[in-house]
Design an enzyme around this catalytic site. Sequence first.
Site, PDB file in Angstrom:
ATOM      1  N   TYR A 287      14.920  -5.592 -17.387  1.00 55.32           N
ATOM      2  CA  TYR A 287      16.304  -5.113 -17.517  1.00 55.32           C
ATOM      3  C   TYR A 287      16.305  -3.751 -18.189  1.00 55.32           C
ATOM      4  CZ  TYR A 287      21.123  -4.720 -19.169  1.00 55.32           C
ATOM      5  OH  TYR A 287      22.396  -4.261 -19.416  1.00 55.32           O
TER       6      TYR A 287
ATOM      7  N   GLU B 294      23.108   0.520 -15.016  1.00 54.21           N
ATOM      8  CA  GLU B 294      22.465  -0.737 -15.383  1.00 54.21           C
ATOM      9  C   GLU B 294      21.610  -1.231 -14.219  1.00 54.21           C
ATOM     10  OE1 GLU B 294      24.042  -4.675 -17.609  1.00 54.21           O
ATOM     11  OE2 GLU B 294      24.976  -4.290 -15.670  1.00 54.21           O
TER      12      GLU B 294
END
Length: 424
Positions: A145, A234
């Site tokens: 992530y 993101e």
Amino acid sequence: MLRTFITKPFQSSQILQKNRLREVIQCRKLNLLEYQSKELLKDCGVSVQNFAIVDDFNKANSALKNLYANEYVIKAQVLAGGRGKGWFDNGFKGGVHITKDPKAVVDLTKNMLGHRLITKQTSKDGILVQKVMIAESVDIVSEKYVCILMDRQHNGPVLIASPAGGMDIETIAKEHPELIKTVPLDIYHGIDDAIAKDISTFLGFNDPEVFAKAVYELKNLWKLFVDIDALQVEINPLVETKDKQVVAVDAKISFDDNAQFRQQDLFALEDTSEKDPREVEALRYNLNYIGMDGNIGCLVNGAGLAMATMDIIKLNGGSPANFLDVGGSVTEDQVYQAFRILSEDPKVKAILVNVFGGIVNCSTIANGIIAASRNLGLKIPLVVRLEGTNVTEAKKLLKDSGLPIITANNLDEAAKKAVMSVKT
């Protein structure tokens, strides 16, 4: 310059939650489809899956000729989450499918295109699918992530990373805080070699060849962030593949609307076909509008005051038909256009104007109200509460207009009169 690498897991979760909440409150205008975000990533050197876009299922076979994979991912392109668990109005289930059979790609595409996809984030009628993305599947070794976002607490951008990708980041921060790392970034230097190498090590890119590629990807993500005036980029997940590639499989990008003047090509990409036509029309005049299910139209200056107005309408037994914030620099023409949008809504049976004139001049609002009421031939009850700059002159303008405008001295009184006007 000395940079300190810090790990504050819970803080990372709070940063993401606050920024997502601001997106909802501020109602970000620009939303891009998944394939458009992937094209932006690719243009800045970030590795993504090879893909093709089709708007006709007959084109699926020709699209496959440019893809080379043992497995394909087929995704309906709509602005809604939960596509994989969604269903279509023709009974077909799932807006995301994986198959190794090229022939099945055509059938899957046929079942999606031209049909409405219903998910937990859409209305009960769903969204019409006009484009489908066919992408090469990737053989994943591990998922990471990575997120770059602007954060007020740090007065600038921060990088948030976790080796536990593919999952909800808030859950990871709560249950495994040691797996989250937050790095404040210098706006002028961004992600340099030192930061990129430190994060790549933290993410667990151990193979030297993969490590070098991860460093490259992180630096290009910063380039993208700056080049498109992003508020948030993101990547979840950023994956390592069996053939030693580092690929951004999925991306969420938020844009700064204030940068539209220098990002006109980017903002021109937006597909407004999925938006409420009233919201699209309001944006043309720089009005913040969100349609609701009630019958009392609201015209207010300031988001906080608008939400308070809706609350007091509900408290008095009414139901707001919209959120409409005209802003502090509103003009008479914007007031007119706001009235036009409200009056064209058949559900609106009364209009409540609630303006506190700090920056805005109450006389401007009054003149706009009078012009709109006359030119539009307004037939529904109109309740007006004004306070602040030039309020005495504004009230005189309303009184001398000869129009059947219902005035109120405070918001509670205005809300009661608006609700009563609908009930009588």
